[in-house]
Design a protein around this motif. Structure first.
Motif, PDB file in Angstrom:
ATOM      1  N   LEU A 273      -5.584  -0.322   4.765  1.00 13.77           N
ATOM      2  CA  LEU A 273      -4.501   0.225   3.939  1.00 13.77           C
ATOM      3  C   LEU A 273      -3.977  -0.832   2.980  1.00 13.77           C
ATOM      4  CD1 LEU A 273      -2.485   2.335   6.548  1.00 13.77           C
ATOM      5  CD2 LEU A 273      -4.031   3.182   4.791  1.00 13.77           C
ATOM      6  N   GLU A 274      -3.834  -2.048   3.482  1.00 15.63           N
ATOM      7  CA  GLU A 274      -3.319  -3.128   2.623  1.00 15.63           C
ATOM      8  C   GLU A 274      -4.253  -3.396   1.439  1.00 15.63           C
ATOM      9  OE1 GLU A 274      -0.757  -5.337   6.147  1.00 15.63           O
ATOM     10  OE2 GLU A 274      -2.770  -6.089   5.635  1.00 15.63           O
ATOM     11  N   MET A 275      -5.563  -3.245   1.673  1.00 19.10           N
ATOM     12  CA  MET A 275      -6.517  -3.430   0.573  1.00 19.10           C
ATOM     13  C   MET A 275      -6.250  -2.429  -0.551  1.00 19.10           C
ATOM     14  SD  MET A 275      -8.521  -5.910   1.410  1.00 19.10           S
ATOM     15  CE  MET A 275     -10.134  -5.871   0.660  1.00 19.10           C
ATOM     16  N   GLY A 276      -5.832  -1.249  -0.168  1.00 18.69           N
ATOM     17  CA  GLY A 276      -5.536  -0.216  -1.174  1.00 18.69           C
ATOM     18  C   GLY A 276      -4.323  -0.545  -2.014  1.00 18.69           C
ATOM     19  N   ALA A 277      -3.498  -1.456  -1.508  1.00 15.91           N
ATOM     20  CA  ALA A 277      -2.235  -1.773  -2.194  1.00 15.91           C
ATOM     21  C   ALA A 277      -2.333  -3.060  -2.989  1.00 15.91           C
ATOM     22  CB  ALA A 277      -1.117  -1.879  -1.154  1.00 15.91           C
ATOM     23  N   PHE A 278      -3.561  -3.511  -3.269  1.00 17.71           N
ATOM     24  CA  PHE A 278      -3.691  -4.849  -3.861  1.00 17.71           C
ATOM     25  C   PHE A 278      -3.022  -4.976  -5.224  1.00 17.71           C
ATOM     26  CE2 PHE A 278      -7.196  -2.670  -5.773  1.00 17.71           C
ATOM     27  CZ  PHE A 278      -7.458  -3.311  -6.971  1.00 17.71           C
ATOM     28  N   GLN A 279      -2.773  -3.822  -5.879  1.00 19.81           N
ATOM     29  CA  GLN A 279      -2.117  -3.887  -7.200  1.00 19.81           C
ATOM     30  C   GLN A 279      -0.598  -3.952  -7.086  1.00 19.81           C
ATOM     31  OE1 GLN A 279      -3.961  -3.786  -9.995  1.00 19.81           O
ATOM     32  NE2 GLN A 279      -5.770  -2.551  -9.612  1.00 19.81           N
ATOM     33  N   LEU A 280      -0.074  -3.612  -5.911  1.00 28.03           N
ATOM     34  CA  LEU A 280       1.382  -3.566  -5.779  1.00 28.03           C
ATOM     35  C   LEU A 280       1.918  -4.966  -5.533  1.00 28.03           C
ATOM     36  CD1 LEU A 280       2.032  -0.364  -3.607  1.00 28.03           C
ATOM     37  CD2 LEU A 280       1.701  -0.550  -6.062  1.00 28.03           C
ATOM     38  N   LYS A 281       2.985  -5.294  -6.246  1.00 31.25           N
ATOM     39  CA  LYS A 281       3.500  -6.657  -6.148  1.00 31.25           C
ATOM     40  C   LYS A 281       4.552  -6.807  -5.047  1.00 31.25           C
ATOM     41  CE  LYS A 281       1.284  -8.648  -9.620  1.00 31.25           C
ATOM     42  NZ  LYS A 281       0.093  -7.794  -9.330  1.00 31.25           N
ATOM     43  N   SER A 282       5.457  -5.820  -4.945  1.00 31.26           N
ATOM     44  CA  SER A 282       6.573  -6.049  -4.023  1.00 31.26           C
ATOM     45  C   SER A 282       6.268  -5.526  -2.622  1.00 31.26           C
ATOM     46  CB  SER A 282       7.855  -5.418  -4.568  1.00 31.26           C
ATOM     47  OG  SER A 282       8.016  -4.112  -4.087  1.00 31.26           O
ATOM     48  N   LYS A 283       6.766  -6.296  -1.648  1.00 29.45           N
ATOM     49  CA  LYS A 283       6.560  -5.949  -0.253  1.00 29.45           C
ATOM     50  C   LYS A 283       7.210  -4.603   0.066  1.00 29.45           C
ATOM     51  CE  LYS A 283       6.557  -8.355   4.048  1.00 29.45           C
ATOM     52  NZ  LYS A 283       7.393  -9.125   4.949  1.00 29.45           N
ATOM     53  N   LYS A 284       8.333  -4.373  -0.605  1.00 30.87           N
ATOM     54  CA  LYS A 284       9.069  -3.130  -0.375  1.00 30.87           C
ATOM     55  C   LYS A 284       8.223  -1.920  -0.801  1.00 30.87           C
ATOM     56  CE  LYS A 284      13.464  -1.079  -1.512  1.00 30.87           C
ATOM     57  NZ  LYS A 284      13.544  -0.687  -2.911  1.00 30.87           N
ATOM     58  N   ASP A 285       7.567  -2.057  -1.957  1.00 29.25           N
ATOM     59  CA  ASP A 285       6.688  -0.992  -2.451  1.00 29.25           C
ATOM     60  C   ASP A 285       5.573  -0.704  -1.458  1.00 29.25           C
ATOM     61  OD1 ASP A 285       7.843  -0.311  -4.765  1.00 29.25           O
ATOM     62  OD2 ASP A 285       6.303  -1.163  -6.101  1.00 29.25           O
ATOM     63  N   ILE A 286       4.989  -1.781  -0.930  1.00 28.80           N
ATOM     64  CA  ILE A 286       3.876  -1.634   0.017  1.00 28.80           C
ATOM     65  C   ILE A 286       4.356  -0.906   1.276  1.00 28.80           C
ATOM     66  CG2 ILE A 286       2.193  -2.880   1.463  1.00 28.80           C
ATOM     67  CD1 ILE A 286       2.114  -5.027  -0.747  1.00 28.80           C
ATOM     68  N   GLU A 287       5.525  -1.327   1.771  1.00 28.89           N
ATOM     69  CA  GLU A 287       6.060  -0.689   2.980  1.00 28.89           C
ATOM     70  C   GLU A 287       6.359   0.785   2.746  1.00 28.89           C
ATOM     71  OE1 GLU A 287       9.239  -3.226   4.223  1.00 28.89           O
ATOM     72  OE2 GLU A 287       7.796  -4.755   4.916  1.00 28.89           O
ATOM     73  N   GLN A 288       6.882   1.057   1.555  1.00 31.95           N
ATOM     74  CA  GLN A 288       7.194   2.441   1.196  1.00 31.95           C
ATOM     75  C   GLN A 288       5.930   3.308   1.185  1.00 31.95           C
ATOM     76  OE1 GLN A 288       8.948   2.633  -2.699  1.00 31.95           O
ATOM     77  NE2 GLN A 288      10.768   3.635  -1.887  1.00 31.95           N
TER      78      GLN A 288
ATOM     79  N   GLN B 234     -12.018   9.516   7.060  1.00 30.60           N
ATOM     80  CA  GLN B 234     -11.694  10.211   5.810  1.00 30.60           C
ATOM     81  C   GLN B 234     -10.194  10.143   5.547  1.00 30.60           C
ATOM     82  OE1 GLN B 234     -13.999  11.714   3.498  1.00 30.60           O
ATOM     83  NE2 GLN B 234     -12.117  11.363   2.385  1.00 30.60           N
ATOM     84  N   MET B 235      -9.409  10.312   6.607  1.00 32.55           N
ATOM     85  CA  MET B 235      -7.951  10.228   6.461  1.00 32.55           C
ATOM     86  C   MET B 235      -7.554   8.826   6.019  1.00 32.55           C
ATOM     87  SD  MET B 235      -6.771  12.442   9.740  1.00 32.55           S
ATOM     88  CE  MET B 235      -7.433  14.103   9.973  1.00 32.55           C
ATOM     89  N   LEU B 236      -8.213   7.840   6.609  1.00 35.18           N
ATOM     90  CA  LEU B 236      -7.923   6.451   6.236  1.00 35.18           C
ATOM     91  C   LEU B 236      -8.297   6.198   4.765  1.00 35.18           C
ATOM     92  CD1 LEU B 236      -7.116   3.542   6.862  1.00 35.18           C
ATOM     93  CD2 LEU B 236      -9.382   3.179   7.879  1.00 35.18           C
ATOM     94  N   ALA B 237      -9.428   6.759   4.354  1.00 32.59           N
ATOM     95  CA  ALA B 237      -9.860   6.548   2.964  1.00 32.59           C
ATOM     96  C   ALA B 237      -8.858   7.170   1.984  1.00 32.59           C
ATOM     97  CB  ALA B 237     -11.253   7.139   2.750  1.00 32.59           C
ATOM     98  N   ILE B 238      -8.356   8.346   2.323  1.00 31.89           N
ATOM     99  CA  ILE B 238      -7.354   8.979   1.447  1.00 31.89           C
ATOM    100  C   ILE B 238      -6.054   8.174   1.503  1.00 31.89           C
ATOM    101  CG2 ILE B 238      -6.019  11.077   0.959  1.00 31.89           C
ATOM    102  CD1 ILE B 238      -8.340  12.710   2.162  1.00 31.89           C
ATOM    103  N   GLY B 239      -5.701   7.754   2.728  1.00 28.82           N
ATOM    104  CA  GLY B 239      -4.498   6.931   2.894  1.00 28.82           C
ATOM    105  C   GLY B 239      -4.592   5.649   2.083  1.00 28.82           C
ATOM    106  N   ARG B 240      -5.738   5.010   2.132  1.00 29.81           N
ATOM    107  CA  ARG B 240      -5.928   3.763   1.370  1.00 29.81           C
ATOM    108  C   ARG B 240      -5.747   4.018  -0.129  1.00 29.81           C
ATOM    109  NH1 ARG B 240     -11.736   1.060   1.712  1.00 29.81           N
ATOM    110  NH2 ARG B 240     -12.180   3.013   0.639  1.00 29.81           N
TER     111      ARG B 240
END
Ligand SMILES: Nc1ncnc2c1ncn2[C@@H]1O[C@H](COP(=O)(O)OP(=O)(O)OP(=O)(O)O)[C@@H](O)[C@H]1O
Ligand SMILES: [Mg+2]
Length: 237
Positions: free
Chosen positions: A101-116, A145-151
């Protein structure tokens, strides 16, 4: 309500060496729609999604939110809000679910955004939340598949490009996945769904396009396509 095109492909062609995979593809996806692209093996469905996210070279224009994205590489289309869930899921098998999941968020800068975004993924996929520390590769096909969509959701996308989410899954899991796709759409997500499973895809889509040997041969409301003789004979038999 006026329709606003979020994604617009115009006269898009693509080749793999000498083989033409896409021939003058024109299609649009409006804000808030589920649009499905149906067609048989090798018709060019995956290539269309790869063209949009910048994985293959194309001619023609592809505009997204008013930007011409046709020459942009995948990390830049991702940054603009295009999330691709590839055929065969392509999760990272050795990484944990949480790391995937974290790999999917590599463009997000703020930790808060990632947690959200994580919280959002957990809402749609409670199973993913239960398995955060399990290795991705040990999840079942449906869970992957759920993980891939989640990512993909982790990147805070404006459009989800889903490539055959039902492939290889038991009917009951397919039902669940399609329900989640509908829920995502009802909460505002725009979706371009590629499927060989035309009946299921057209059942949840607003509009559809039929692709055959790299060309769009038909487009209509999903309802009309479900009732179209050419479609029922070729894809719903
Ligand atoms: N990497 C590649 N190199 C050469 N040809 C390719 C490559 N990828 C796809 N093709 C060809 O391009 C055409 C379109 O393939 P594509 O994968 O887009 O079809 P598809 O509709 O997604 O099919 P499927 O339902 O089997 O996934 C096919 O003829 C395929 O053989
Ligand atoms: Mg494909």
């Amino acid at each position: 309500m006026t329709k606003r095109a979020l994604l617009e492909m115009s006269q898009v062609s693509a080749y793999y060496d000498q083989i033409q995979a896409l021939q003058d593809i024109s299609l649009e996806v409006n804000m808030g729609e589920i649009v499905t692209l149906v067609g048989s093996n090798g018709a060019g469905k995956s290539s269309t999604l790869k063209a949009i996210c910048g994985q293959i070279k194309t001619s023609g224009t592809i505009s997204f939110l008013g930007n011409d994205i046709s020459k942009l590489p995948p990390h830049q289309t991702a940054k603009l809000g295009v999330a691709h869930v590839p055929e065969g899921r392509r999760i990272f098998p050795k990484l944990t679910v949480k790391e995937n999941l974290e790999m999917g968020a590599f463009q997000l800068k703020s930790k808060k955004d990632i947690e959200q975004q994580m919280e959002l993924v957990y809402q749609y996929f409670p199973r993913v939340k239960e398995r955060l520390h399990q290795k991705g590769g040990t999840m079942s096909g449906g869970e992957q598949q759920m993980l891939a969509i989640g990512r993909a959701l982790m990147s805070k996308p404006s459009i989800l490009l889903l490539d055959e989410p039902s492939m290889g899954l038991a009917p009951i899991i397919v039902e669940q996945i399609f329900e989640i796709i509908q829920e995502l759409n009802q909460t505002g997500m725009t979706i371009l769904l590629v499927e060989q499973n035309a009946y299921q895809a057209l059942s949840i889509a607003h509009r559809g396009y039929v692709i055959q040997t790299g060309k769009i041969i038909l487009t209509d409301s999903a309802q009309n396509l479900l009732e179209n003789k050419q479609v029922t004979e070729a894809y719903l038999a």
